[in-house]
Design a protein around this motif. Structure first.
Motif, PDB file in Angstrom:
ATOM      1  N   ASP A  24      -5.538   6.094   9.929  1.00 32.73           N
ATOM      2  CA  ASP A  24      -5.302   5.804  11.341  1.00 32.73           C
ATOM      3  C   ASP A  24      -6.484   6.249  12.191  1.00 32.73           C
ATOM      4  O   ASP A  24      -7.086   7.304  11.941  1.00 32.73           O
ATOM      5  CB  ASP A  24      -4.043   6.523  11.833  1.00 32.73           C
ATOM      6  CG  ASP A  24      -2.772   5.910  11.282  1.00 32.73           C
ATOM      7  OD1 ASP A  24      -2.798   4.704  10.972  1.00 32.73           O
ATOM      8  OD2 ASP A  24      -1.763   6.625  11.161  1.00 32.73           O
ATOM      9  N   CYS A 298      -2.623   1.225   2.031  1.00 36.47           N
ATOM     10  CA  CYS A 298      -3.367   1.125   3.284  1.00 36.47           C
ATOM     11  C   CYS A 298      -2.846   1.960   4.451  1.00 36.47           C
ATOM     12  O   CYS A 298      -3.533   2.048   5.468  1.00 36.47           O
ATOM     13  CB  CYS A 298      -3.415  -0.332   3.727  1.00 36.47           C
ATOM     14  SG  CYS A 298      -4.154  -1.442   2.510  1.00 36.47           S
ATOM     15  N   HIS A 299      -1.677   2.576   4.348  1.00 36.30           N
ATOM     16  CA  HIS A 299      -1.080   3.060   5.581  1.00 36.30           C
ATOM     17  C   HIS A 299      -0.641   4.526   5.582  1.00 36.30           C
ATOM     18  O   HIS A 299      -0.989   5.255   6.495  1.00 36.30           O
ATOM     19  CB  HIS A 299       0.106   2.162   5.950  1.00 36.30           C
ATOM     20  CG  HIS A 299      -0.278   0.741   6.174  1.00 36.30           C
ATOM     21  ND1 HIS A 299      -0.999   0.314   7.265  1.00 36.30           N
ATOM     22  CD2 HIS A 299      -0.065  -0.363   5.411  1.00 36.30           C
ATOM     23  CE1 HIS A 299      -1.213  -0.990   7.182  1.00 36.30           C
ATOM     24  NE2 HIS A 299      -0.660  -1.433   6.077  1.00 36.30           N
ATOM     25  N   THR A 300       0.139   4.968   4.616  1.00 35.75           N
ATOM     26  CA  THR A 300       0.849   6.236   4.734  1.00 35.75           C
ATOM     27  C   THR A 300       0.257   7.287   3.811  1.00 35.75           C
ATOM     28  O   THR A 300       0.247   7.107   2.592  1.00 35.75           O
ATOM     29  CB  THR A 300       2.335   6.040   4.381  1.00 35.75           C
ATOM     30  OG1 THR A 300       2.842   4.904   5.068  1.00 35.75           O
ATOM     31  CG2 THR A 300       3.137   7.278   4.737  1.00 35.75           C
TER      32      THR A 300
END
Length: 525
Positions: A24, A298-300
């Motif tokens: 992020d 890709c995110h967490t």
């Protein structure tokens, strides 16, 4: 240059090389630092959330490289992005190229190669060495919610030719090209971001349509291929097996039959077609066992760490053969030696030096691709001597893969640039406003198929306005909802270049020459 000997890597370092992680924000985060240093993850992917300016991206990439080389695995990272053009462009600046379907509408192989060269030169200047493009899906399903204008079109031969040229253009600039989504996501009516789609065609049909662009790209030497989270019962081990975790698809078809020896990359392993069926961590283990080399998570951060641990545990328990890991890492290191240079530092100044060429290329694509599908009453060009009313509505994105930045005001700004006196109106304003009757009016619509109010506005304005044109901002299949419209232009995206050329078309400075690269049900040009 990459000099690491895979035989000298410990298991954690080898497993780390298999992972591509997202994060992020526009700066290195604590979670990212931990994954790169303690978990030894070897590669990253940028999304729009990571991108602000060329200077910021260049600085971020420098810091990322330094961290990986000095405190992490010691092997230069793949830095990836989905810079397809059009509605899937993570670096959303004024140099963004139009969509692949706009290139498809031009049917110009030389333009496709120039597009590949141009986008790769920009990426390379900022240290991005791996582009998750071109899209090699043959989009022949009008209800496809995830591919659409990301594809060159519905003709396998056209997709093959333009896909090869785009990929070779990218690779000529030292950036890895990754054809996606094998075996093909173009004939689905559901989105693998949300559920597991099924393509229930027989092998003969798959060979003729879905496989064709990938076969051509492999023969032409494409560096990488991305798998898809779609079930293909005709070639997979079981009807509900996603292709990403199918050894029959990856090893037998892609590796053995098509002869692909490049990098095999998964689509995002947190997409619900995997996460809600197999689970991300176990899906990563199964994808490696099926033949994949690089795993996109890709995110967490927690999911990323769990997936790394799951792969290590699978090797240590004997579930996953370490020789499978070694073979994947050998391929990864081979391509890092070939494509990843640590001698040229990312530079916003170097990016700026080529920005003008990118703008010129984008303009050329839009000028060749924008399509006047019908002008029954010779409505075009409009005149700047009379006010222009612009009716529009933002349709939102069809898939999480796309951006959702369209607003009718973007079109209005471009039309004002070529001399129009533009007034913007919401779609609802058209129903009772009598002043539309004697006006020249444009409806800039996006997502008409899913929004009857936009379709109703187009039909009403076509009946009432003195001079009227519908601008289909993104998906040409929207024409099926307004098949009798008298004048319609399809732009395939709303990038800055496309909006600028649209203004030139509407004022008569540019003659549109593009041809629809898909068949729209119920619509005849």
């Amino acid at each position: 240059m990459v000099t690491t000997d895979v035989s000298e890597m410990d298991l954690a370092t080898k497993v780390g090389q298999l992972f591509v992680i997202g994060f992020d924000g526009p700066e290195l985060t604590d979670d990212l630092r931990t994954l790169l240093t303690e978990r030894r993850c070897g590669n990253v992917v940028y999304f729009s959330r990571n991108v602000e300016t060329p200077e910021q991206v260049a600085t971020l990439t420098k810091r990322l490289r330094r961290l990986v080389l000095e405190e992490g695995a010691g092997v230069p990272p793949f830095v990836m992005a989905d810079q397809e053009g059009g509605v899937v462009s993570r670096l959303g600046w004024g140099t963004t190229l139009p969509s692949q379907m706009c290139i498809g509408a031009s049917a110009d192989p030389a333009l496709a190669r120039t597009a590949g060269e141009t986008v790769a030169a920009e990426l390379a200047a900022l240290g991005i060495n791996f582009n998750l493009a071109p899209v090699l899906d043959v989009n022949n399903n009008p209800r496809n919610p995830v591919i659409g204008v990301r594809s060159f079109g519905e003709d396998p031969a056209l997709v093959s030719e333009l896909g090869v040229e785009l990929a070779q253009g990218m690779q000529s600039q030292g950036v890895i090209a990754c054809g996606k989504h094998f075996p093909g996501h173009g004939d689905t009516s559901t989105d693998s971001h949300h559920e597991l789609p099924v393509v229930d065609h027989d092998r003969e049909r798959l060979e003729a349509v879905e496989f064709a662009p990938f076969r051509r790209a492999i023969e032409a030497g494409i560096d990488a291929v991305m798998t898809t989270h779609v079930s293909f019962p005709a070639i997979a081990e079981a009807p509900a097996t996603p292709a990403t975790v199918s050894a029959a698809v990856q090893r037998r078809v892609l590796r053995d039959e098509l002869g692909f020896d490049g990098l095999l990359v998964t689509d995002g392993m947190e997409m619900r077609a995997i996460a809600d069926t197999i689970g991300t961590a176990d899906g990563c283990v199964r994808a490696l066992d099926a033949g994949c080399d690089l795993l996109l998570v890709c995110h967490t951060p927690e999911t990323q760490a769990d997936a790394v641990d799951a792969v290590i545990d699978a090797v240590e328990s004997g579930r996953l053969d370490e020789r499978t890991i070694d073979a994947a890492v050998e391929r990864i290191v081979r391509y890092k030696r070939r494509r990843v240079s640590d001698s040229r530092s990312p530079s916003a100044a170097r990016w700026a030096a080529m920005a003008d060429r990118s703008v010129e290329t984008a303009h050329a694509i839009a000028a060749r691709g924008i399509t006047l599908v019908r002008d029954r009453d010779d409505t075009l060009p409009f005149t700047t001597d009379r006010p222009l009313r612009l009716v529009g509505s933002s349709g939102g994105r069809a898939s999480p893969a796309e951006d959702d930045e369209f607003e009718p005001s973007l079109i209005a700004e471009s039309l004002a640039t070529v001399g129009f006196d533009v007034t913007c109106h919401e779609v609802a304003d058209t129903l009772e406003e009598p002043s539309f009757d004697d006006a020249q009016v444009i409806a800039a619509v996006d997502g008409v198929t899913a929004d009857e109010s936009q379709a109703a506005a187009v039909r009403a304005l076509d009946d009432r306005a003195t001079r009227f044109a519908a601008v289909i901002v993104r998906n040409p299949y929207d024409l099926s909802t307004v098949p009798d419209v008298s004048t319609a232009v399809v732009t395939y995206d709303y990038t800055p270049a496309t909006r600028a050329v649209l203004g030139e078309v509407l004022v008569g400075e540019t003659t549109p020459t593009g041809q629809l690269p898909v068949t729209v049900p119920g619509f005849e040009g």
